[in-house]
Enzyme design. Structure first.
Site, PDB file in Angstrom:
ATOM      1  N   HIS A 251      36.808  37.944  28.126  1.00 14.65           N
ATOM      2  CA  HIS A 251      35.347  37.871  28.099  1.00 14.65           C
ATOM      3  C   HIS A 251      34.947  36.401  27.896  1.00 14.65           C
ATOM      4  CE1 HIS A 251      31.239  39.197  27.521  1.00 14.65           C
ATOM      5  NE2 HIS A 251      31.169  38.428  26.450  1.00 14.65           N
TER       6      HIS A 251
ATOM      7  N   GLY B  53      39.116  36.234  41.082  1.00 16.48           N
ATOM      8  CA  GLY B  53      40.513  36.397  40.668  1.00 16.48           C
ATOM      9  C   GLY B  53      41.189  35.136  40.161  1.00 16.48           C
ATOM     10  N   SER B  54      40.424  34.182  39.626  1.00 18.94           N
ATOM     11  CA  SER B  54      41.095  32.955  39.155  1.00 18.94           C
ATOM     12  C   SER B  54      41.910  33.227  37.887  1.00 18.94           C
ATOM     13  CB  SER B  54      40.082  31.825  38.936  1.00 18.94           C
ATOM     14  OG  SER B  54      39.276  32.067  37.817  1.00 18.94           O
ATOM     15  N   ASN B  55      41.447  34.133  37.043  1.00 15.17           N
ATOM     16  CA  ASN B  55      42.271  34.497  35.872  1.00 15.17           C
ATOM     17  C   ASN B  55      43.528  35.245  36.313  1.00 15.17           C
ATOM     18  OD1 ASN B  55      41.154  33.791  33.097  1.00 15.17           O
ATOM     19  ND2 ASN B  55      39.326  34.469  34.193  1.00 15.17           N
TER      20      ASN B  55
ATOM     21  N   ASN C 231      41.212  42.694  27.981  1.00 13.88           N
ATOM     22  CA  ASN C 231      40.102  42.171  28.777  1.00 13.88           C
ATOM     23  C   ASN C 231      39.854  40.728  28.378  1.00 13.88           C
ATOM     24  OD1 ASN C 231      37.762  42.184  30.520  1.00 13.88           O
ATOM     25  ND2 ASN C 231      36.490  42.326  28.674  1.00 13.88           N
TER      26      ASN C 231
ATOM     27  N   MET D 160      34.464  44.373  37.032  1.00  8.23           N
ATOM     28  CA  MET D 160      33.077  44.599  36.635  1.00  8.23           C
ATOM     29  C   MET D 160      32.664  46.068  36.739  1.00  8.23           C
ATOM     30  SD  MET D 160      32.760  41.602  35.736  1.00  8.23           S
ATOM     31  CE  MET D 160      31.224  40.758  35.445  1.00  8.23           C
ATOM     32  N   ARG D 161      33.508  46.957  36.275  1.00  6.82           N
ATOM     33  CA  ARG D 161      33.160  48.381  36.190  1.00  6.82           C
ATOM     34  C   ARG D 161      33.353  48.831  34.752  1.00  6.82           C
ATOM     35  NH1 ARG D 161      30.130  49.908  39.854  1.00  6.82           N
ATOM     36  NH2 ARG D 161      30.604  52.078  39.411  1.00  6.82           N
TER      37      ARG D 161
ATOM     38  N   ASP E  41      33.145  45.168  25.190  1.00  4.26           N
ATOM     39  CA  ASP E  41      33.382  43.838  24.596  1.00  4.26           C
ATOM     40  C   ASP E  41      33.508  43.897  23.072  1.00  4.26           C
ATOM     41  OD1 ASP E  41      33.153  42.817  27.183  1.00  4.26           O
ATOM     42  OD2 ASP E  41      31.012  42.429  26.975  1.00  4.26           O
TER      43      ASP E  41
ATOM     44  N   ARG F  28      32.271  58.872  37.492  1.00  2.00           N
ATOM     45  CA  ARG F  28      33.105  57.820  36.914  1.00  2.00           C
ATOM     46  C   ARG F  28      34.470  58.345  36.482  1.00  2.00           C
ATOM     47  NH1 ARG F  28      30.800  52.812  35.676  1.00  2.00           N
ATOM     48  NH2 ARG F  28      28.595  52.764  36.165  1.00  2.00           N
TER      49      ARG F  28
HETATM   50  C1  GAR Z   1      35.682  35.285  34.102  1.00  2.00           C
HETATM   51  O1  GAR Z   1      34.930  34.229  33.599  1.00  2.00           O
HETATM   52  C2  GAR Z   1      35.778  36.407  33.106  1.00  2.00           C
HETATM   53  O2  GAR Z   1      35.824  35.967  31.783  1.00  2.00           O
HETATM   54  C3  GAR Z   1      34.494  37.135  33.383  1.00  2.00           C
HETATM   55  O3  GAR Z   1      34.356  37.115  34.773  1.00  2.00           O
HETATM   56  C4  GAR Z   1      34.979  35.949  35.284  1.00  2.00           C
HETATM   57  C5  GAR Z   1      35.947  36.371  36.359  1.00  2.00           C
HETATM   58  O4  GAR Z   1      36.435  35.239  37.016  1.00  2.00           O
HETATM   59  N1  GAR Z   1      34.521  38.464  32.862  1.00  2.00           N
HETATM   60  C6  GAR Z   1      33.444  39.094  32.448  1.00  2.00           C
HETATM   61  O5  GAR Z   1      32.333  38.619  32.462  1.00  2.00           O
HETATM   62  C7  GAR Z   1      33.703  40.502  31.951  1.00  2.00           C
HETATM   63  N2  GAR Z   1      32.560  40.991  31.264  1.00  2.00           N
HETATM   64  P1  GAR Z   1      37.765  35.334  37.864  1.00  2.00           P
HETATM   65  O6  GAR Z   1      37.577  36.500  38.841  1.00  2.00           O
HETATM   66  O7  GAR Z   1      37.843  34.022  38.578  1.00  2.00           O
HETATM   67  O8  GAR Z   1      38.917  35.571  36.924  1.00  2.00           O
END
Ligand code: GAR
Length: 215
Positions: A122, A24-26, A120, A103-104, A158, A78
């Site tokens: 990526h 969850g850093s984003n 999203n 990640m679903r 994506d 789903r």
């Molecule tokens: C991030 O780097 C994001 O871009 C990536 O997962 C990480 C989540 O980090 N997303 C994907 O790979 C989606 N296909 P976070 O939980 O610290 O935000």
């Protein structure tokens, strides 16, 4: 006058849900950005498919409503999982959904329902390196520029219209970890910027793709 503008911004702030599966850093970067009075969006819900997602604690401490929709309870269904997600989003009167390490895979019906209102992030410069293990594959390919992309979500993974991108150089001796760290720093600036563009209507699905959103 300034006060009137501040009130107008508050009243018209878009209601945002962030969907996470892990760290969850984003999400934290978006929560931090949304604290600014003039930010056009407020984070009203953090939703996870995993009860143990570390980001949930951060959201709770920030006083944000959280919800867990555990995908395992739905087995292979789903569509039922996505209906449960949608029910949460409706209950919180969400305007914009931000996937942040969620990640679903989502069903086309759910994605189409949120077309133009779901973003999203990526960890690659799309359309390069769709899917997983982007940093490893970027190193293997020998690219000199790597980065991150925020895009509108469409049923194909994506692949949606791009809202914003941030690039980083790939350096001699980079490892997956060092590259991931450099990209993540960009992600944390990029996502708040991209959400601002969308929440203010400065970027729309139609403008980014040349197609009208199917609302
Ligand atoms: C991030 O780097 C994001 O871009 C990536 O997962 C990480 C989540 O980090 N997303 C994907 O790979 C989606 N296909 P976070 O939980 O610290 O935000």
């Amino acid at each position: 006058m300034a006060e009137k503008r501040a009130v107008e911004t508050r009243m018209s702030k878009k209601r945002v849900a962030i969907l996470i599966s892990g760290r969850g850093s984003n999400m934290a970067a978006l929560v931090e950005a949304a604290k600014a009075k003039d930010y056009p969006a407020e984070i009203v819900l953090v939703l996870s498919n995993r009860a143990d997602a570390a980001g949930l604690d951060h959201a709770r401490k920030a006083g944000i409503a959280t919800a867990i929709v555990d995908h395992r309870l739905f087995g292979e269904d789903r569509a039922a999982f996505d209906r449960a997600l949608d029910a949460q989003l409706q209950a919180h009167q969400i305007d914009i959904v931000c996937l942040a390490g969620f990640m679903r895979l989502l069903t086309p019906a759910f994605v189409e329902r949120w077309t133009g209102r779901m973003l999203n992030i990526h960890p690659a410069l799309l359309p390069h390196f769709k899917g997983l293990d982007t940093h490893r594959r970027a190193l293997e390919a020998g690219v000199k520029q790597h980065g991150a992309t925020v895009h509108f979500v469409v049923p194909e993974m994506d692949s949606g219209p791009i809202v914003a991108q941030g690039a980083v150089p790939v350096r001699e001796g980079d490892t997956e970890d060092s590259l991931a760290q450099r990209v993540l720093e960009v992600e944390h600036r990029l996502y708040p910027h991209a959400l601002r563009l969308v929440a203010e209507g400065r970027t729309t699905f139609a403008a980014a793709s040349g197609k009208e959103p199917s609302r």
